[in-house]
Design an enzyme around this catalytic site. Structure first.
Site, mmCIF file in Angstrom:
data_model
loop_
_atom_site.group_PDB
_atom_site.id
_atom_site.type_symbol
_atom_site.label_atom_id
_atom_site.label_comp_id
_atom_site.label_asym_id
_atom_site.label_seq_id
_atom_site.Cartn_x
_atom_site.Cartn_y
_atom_site.Cartn_z
ATOM 1 N N GLY A 144 22.989 10.437 48.462
ATOM 2 C CA GLY A 144 21.852 11.144 49.041
ATOM 3 C C GLY A 144 22.279 12.370 49.819
ATOM 4 N N GLY A 147 20.649 21.139 29.030
ATOM 5 C CA GLY A 147 20.954 22.564 29.011
ATOM 6 C C GLY A 147 21.314 23.147 30.363
ATOM 7 N N LYS A 148 21.742 22.309 31.309
ATOM 8 C CA LYS A 148 22.022 22.842 32.651
ATOM 9 C C LYS A 148 23.222 23.790 32.661
ATOM 10 C CE LYS A 148 24.395 18.637 34.257
ATOM 11 N NZ LYS A 148 24.177 17.870 33.006
ATOM 12 N N ARG A 165 14.331 24.941 51.231
ATOM 13 C CA ARG A 165 14.199 25.048 52.686
ATOM 14 C C ARG A 165 13.291 26.205 53.087
ATOM 15 N NH1 ARG A 165 17.916 21.624 55.100
ATOM 16 N NH2 ARG A 165 19.890 21.313 54.001
ATOM 17 N N GLU A 188 34.208 21.128 32.455
ATOM 18 C CA GLU A 188 33.798 20.427 31.233
ATOM 19 C C GLU A 188 34.017 21.283 29.995
ATOM 20 O OE1 GLU A 188 30.402 17.156 30.449
ATOM 21 O OE2 GLU A 188 29.658 19.121 31.049
#
Length: 448
Positions: free
Chosen positions: A376, A201-202, A412, A230
């Site tokens: 990364g 569900g993002k 952060r 998409e």
């Protein structure tokens, strides 16, 4: 050079140099505020560079430096003497500097405009994007040095203004109470990553955040931009409507009954004006095969149309085409490009990301930072990384049916922790569950 006829002032250049000769304070100001390219006349540019190279600016030190550079005889002591007596006071030094910066800026814009025309003739989208980025980030009148103390003072000023207005958020609201509480809102210049495995569900959550953010904006020109690689704009438009009014997706099926369709049309007519007023502020680009250059170029286009972008949503990161030697390097370049986009347009960028299958090999299936797919660099460049997880997708008998976890794994400027959200499957949307749990573990790798 003929094209620069009206874009330089020999008299202003000479007067600025004369002020620097006359007053040590003006000399220090000029060294920091101006650059060699701000001087169009080659002789004056050479003199300024000589001034930059000496500790104390006066006729002797500058002449000696010009001699060392083998420029003394070419310029001549008589010309240097004329410059020394060009002004009787340094009081106008700041004004001269601003004029030189302004004219230098317009010369650069003319040059880049010519380069842009050549890139357009060659149909070189990458070069066009690079030139537009350079033009957008260029400016004049900003040559003064700033310190960390200045930055802290600006942060305090912003916090004081927010508190005075009764606003508890530093950034833009997500529309989710506990998420706002954890993040302080989506902050300008931040790259926020929302990551999950497929079917979590993002895209729905990103659209919810975009809708909620748009509804909080009050300025007429403020907009939220969505790059969807998409889903089409038609599908997103329908999803925005069902999410906004908690309408079952089945109501828009061709197999729905005539009675249901008539009722749906009546609801749309009743909600139409309100929906248009709010969702009309969501800009959409649903082209596939996007590159960072095209995304940046489209943002510039919207900006030139008079819109101010307050949030940029990218769905999703791995569908952006890159030019790296391999996919890992491509993704690294893309994530850095998204971070630059946030900084350059001074707004948050919410980028969606796929996860590798590694999380599905674990017993509880919950994602971790190491699951970020292919690079990364995503974790390193992001200011916030949040993972969306629905337990019922893997364990249908769970007691947490209709719920989702949003795990803030990196932040952060705030805590990490888990937020629970309500998942409304029939309308493909999320709502608050008002529950935030802080984690006691060490901050994630990449914290700085």
């Amino acid at each position: 050079m003929e094209g620069y006829k009206n874009l330089h002032s020999e008299e202003t250049e000479k007067s600025a140099l004369a002020c620097m000769f006359l007053d040590p304070g003006a000399a220090e100001f000029g060294k920091h505020a101006l650059s060699a390219e701000d001087f169009y006349v080659p002789m004056y540019r050479e003199i300024f560079e000589a001034m930059q190279s000496v500790e104390v600016v006066d006729a002797v030190t500058v002449w000696n430096e010009l001699q060392r550079r083998s420029m003394g005889e070419q310029i001549g002591i008589e010309r240097l003497t004329k410059i020394l007596g060009a002004v009787g006071s340094s009081i106008n030094m700041k004004s001269y500097a601003e004029d030189l910066q302004r004219l230098s800026y317009y010369r650069r814009m003319q040059q880049r405009g010519n380069e842009l025309m050549q890139a357009a003739i060659k149909q070189d989208e990458g070069e066009i994007g690079r030139l537009l980025a350079g033009m957008q980030g260029d400016g004049y009148g900003e040559g003064g040095a700033e310190t960390l103390a200045d930055g802290f003072a600006k942060r305090l000023e912003k916090l004081a203004a927010l508190r005075a207005n009764g606003n508890s958020l530093i950034g833009l609201t997500t529309g989710f109470h506990d998420l706002d509480k954890a993040l302080g809102g989506l902050r300008d210049g931040d790259l926020d990553i929302l990551a999950a495995r497929p079917s979590m569900g993002k895209s729905a959550l990103a659209l919810d955040i975009a809708r909620n953010a748009r509804k909080s904006l009050t300025e007429e020109r403020d907009r939220v931009a969505i790059f969807s690689m998409e889903m089409s704009k038609e599908a997103l438009g329908q999803r925005a409507y069902t999410a906004e009014y908690l309408i079952d997706n089945d109501r828009f099926s061709v197999s729905s009954s005539d009675e249901e369709w008539i009722r749906t049309l009546a609801d749309i007519e009743a909600n139409g004006e309100e929906f248009e007023k709010t969702m009309g502020g969501l800009l959409i680009d649903d082209r596939s095969g996007q590159t960072m250059e095209r995304i940046r170029g489209k943002c510039h286009k919207w900006q030139t149309m008079g819109f101010r972008l307050r949030l940029i949503v990218v769905d999703y990161l791995q569908l952006i085409q890159g030019k790296g030697e391999n996919r890992t390097r491509e993704i690294g370049e893309i994530s850095r490009g998204l971070k630059r986009l946030a900084k350059d347009f001074e707004c948050p960028v919410l980028a969606l990301s796929q996860l590798s299958r590694k999380c599905e090999e674990r017993a509880d299936k919950r994602p971790m930072l190491s699951d970020l797919r292919e690079s990364g660099d995503i974790e390193q460049d992001a200011d916030v990384v949040a993972f969306l997880y629905r337990e019922e997708y893997y364990f249908p008998d769970t007691e947490h049916r209709g719920e989702a976890e949003l795990n803030i794994a990196k932040q952060r400027e705030g805590p990490t922790g888990t937020i629970r959200l309500r998942w409304m499957n029939r309308s493909t949307t999320f709502r608050d569950l008002d529950q935030f749990t802080n984690t006691d573990e060490e901050p994630p790798r990449g914290w700085s």
